[in-house]
Write an enzyme that holds these catalytic residues in place. Structure first.
Site, PDB file in Angstrom:
ATOM      1  CB  SER A 266      -0.950   0.498   1.278  1.00  0.00           C
ATOM      2  OG  SER A 266      -1.735   0.941   1.286  1.00  0.00           O
TER       3      SER A 266
ATOM      4  CG  ASP B   5      -2.771   3.729  -1.299  1.00  0.00           C
ATOM      5  OD1 ASP B   5      -3.476   3.769  -2.374  1.00  0.00           O
ATOM      6  OD2 ASP B   5      -3.091   3.131  -0.427  1.00  0.00           O
TER       7      ASP B   5
ATOM      8  CG  ASP C 292      -2.923  -1.220  -2.449  1.00  0.00           C
ATOM      9  OD1 ASP C 292      -3.193  -0.052  -1.940  1.00  0.00           O
ATOM     10  OD2 ASP C 292      -3.726  -1.721  -1.479  1.00  0.00           O
TER      11      ASP C 292
ATOM     12  CG  ASP D  89      -5.924   0.708  -0.838  1.00  0.00           C
ATOM     13  OD1 ASP D  89      -4.865   1.559  -0.460  1.00  0.00           O
ATOM     14  OD2 ASP D  89      -5.861  -0.618  -0.396  1.00  0.00           O
TER      15      ASP D  89
END
Length: 450
Positions: A102, A242, A244, A246
């Site tokens: 992340s 960010d 990834d 999400d």
């Protein structure tokens, strides 16, 4: 908090903490747990990854582990975390795995698991996986011949996900001038296609990943670059993701930050006006700004607070049939369209409201006033993360400060679910006062647990 899994999957420094051997074992155990009631079935597991150098290595290890116990693997390539959740559900796969840490620096990586409905696994299932990996609770199956799993690919994965996000609004984004910061992460593979499809006039930033530049002075964890760019080029606003994708944070036309609390407030208000705010509630966490509580009271919306972590937000939403929830960090869940936080979905929903109302982002964000908040991250060893709760000196100091603040503020001290940190957060009317108290607590934790 589990022994392998924190609030958002298993994480660690790739190849030393999160090793290939551990990844392979997690793959084996995940396949066993997720299909334990369907004996004899050869499960299908989708795997996506972010742009970290170590993601390829861990993808190979997970794939080997899954295939070795008889699971088939479908590689999705570089793709956002919420895309894995969506595609698992759409194609009827048995499970999904996202390889990402992340917002963490590139040397870290992580493994996030999704069930066949695209939801992150509950604690109980993660504990079963931990017991197999760490305690040898069950032997791994060892199929032979045709019992082994195989690997295939889904080349249309990105297009299917982009189409899904674009279809979440009725109109388009033509006429909006925006900047899009991809954080050199997963959104680098999807954002341009998405905003092209919706007709926005956009400038894409930090979309050339090289394996080590993910989250490096860019994206939602380093919003300053986007703030400066939006102001300099006189844009309508900007969105940042960010690693990834999400999470989403936004910047208004003045370069001011519009964080997750504001995003939820803006979207919840719009949903209520359209008669679509299920059970008249919005879900946040104990870290949600006190200003959001005031917004909810003013707009007669019920505010539901959960423990920190989007998984706990989601649990509350599912149990009580709520449709929107999330975190200040930019994890926002729109349960009508997805099963997990989705940065690009959040961005599209926000920009669509700007179009519908013909209002600037600063005008929309004025629905809520932010209380001053101070957050200090204190680095401690993983072993000592939970010890603060039993330290009488720390507990007494926190209690004294809480008594002094009274109803003018609040104190929250908690271990990070994803990093070797203890987070000290104070919120209140007086920025100088809460800063002084936050430093007092942080210094004491360093002295006693550092």
């Amino acid at each position: 908090m589990g022994r392998l899994f924190g609030t958002d999957g298993a994480r660690g420094v790739a190849n030393t903490e999160l090793t290939c051997e551990l990844a392979m074992s997690i793959g084996k155990a995940a396949a066993m747990v997720l299909i334990k009631d369907e004996k004899g079935k050869k499960p299908t597991v989708f795997i996506g990854k972010d742009t970290r150098l170590s993601s390829d290595m861990l993808e190979g290890a997970l794939t080997a582990g899954l295939c070795s116990v008889g699971a088939n693997v479908v590689h999705l390539g570089t793709i956002p975390t919420p895309a894995v959740a969506f595609l698992v559900r759409k194609h009827g796969a048995d499970a999904g795995i996202m390889i990402s840490a992340s917002h963490n620096p590139f040397e870290f990586n992580g493994i996030k698991l999704f069930n066949n409905e695209g939801y992150k696994l509950p604690d109980a299932l993660e504990e079963e996986i931990e017991a197999i990996v760490l305690d040898n609770a069950e032997p791994y199956p060892v199929p032979e011949g045709s019992g082994l799993g195989c690997v295939s690919y889904l080349p249309e994965a990105i297009d299917e996900y982009v189409d899904h996000i674009a279809a979440s609004i009725d109109g388009d984004l033509k006429g909006l001038k925006i900047a899009v910061d991809c954080s050199n992460g997963s959104a680098s593979a999807t954002a341009a296609k998405l905003f092209d499809k919706l007709g926005a006039d956009y400038k894409i930033m930090n979309y050339e990943p090289d394996g080590v530049n993910i989250n490096e002075k860019c994206g939602s964890t380093h919003i300053e670059l986007l703030q400066d760019y939006v102001k300099e080029h006189k844009l309508d606003g900007g969105v940042a993701f960010d690693g990834d994708a999400d999470r989403c944070l936004a910047v208004d036309e003045n370069g001011d930050l519009v964080d997750g609390d504001f995003l939820i407030a803006i979207c919840a208000k719009s949903l209520k006006e359209k008669g679509r705010l299920k059970n008249n509630a919005a879900v946040g966490t104990v870290m949600t700004n006190m200003g959001f509580n005031q917004f909810c009271e003013k707009n007669e919306i019920n505010f539901i607070a959960t423990a920190v972590g989007d998984r706990y937000v989601l649990e509350s939403m599912l149990e009580n049939d709520y449709c929107i929830g999330g975190e200040q960090s930019g994890h926002v869940i729109f349960l009508e369209y997805g099963t997990t936080g989705d940065g690009q979905l959040t961005a599209v929903q926000l920009l669509n409201i700007m179009q519908e109302k013909n209002k600037s982002l600063s005008q929309l964000a004025s629905v809520m006033k932010r209380f001053p908040q101070v957050l200090i991250n204190v680095k401690v060893s993983t072993a000592k993360k939970s010890e603060y709760a039993d330290d009488e000196v720390i507990k007494a100091t926190v209690a004294d400060i809480e008594a002094e603040l009274g109803n003018r503020g609040r104190v929250l001290v908690r271990p990070s679910g994803t990093e070797p940190l203890i987070r000290v957060m104070l919120e209140g009317e007086d920025k100088n006062e809460i800063t002084k108290h936050a430093n007092t607590i942080a210094d004491l934790i360093r002295e006693r647990l550092g």
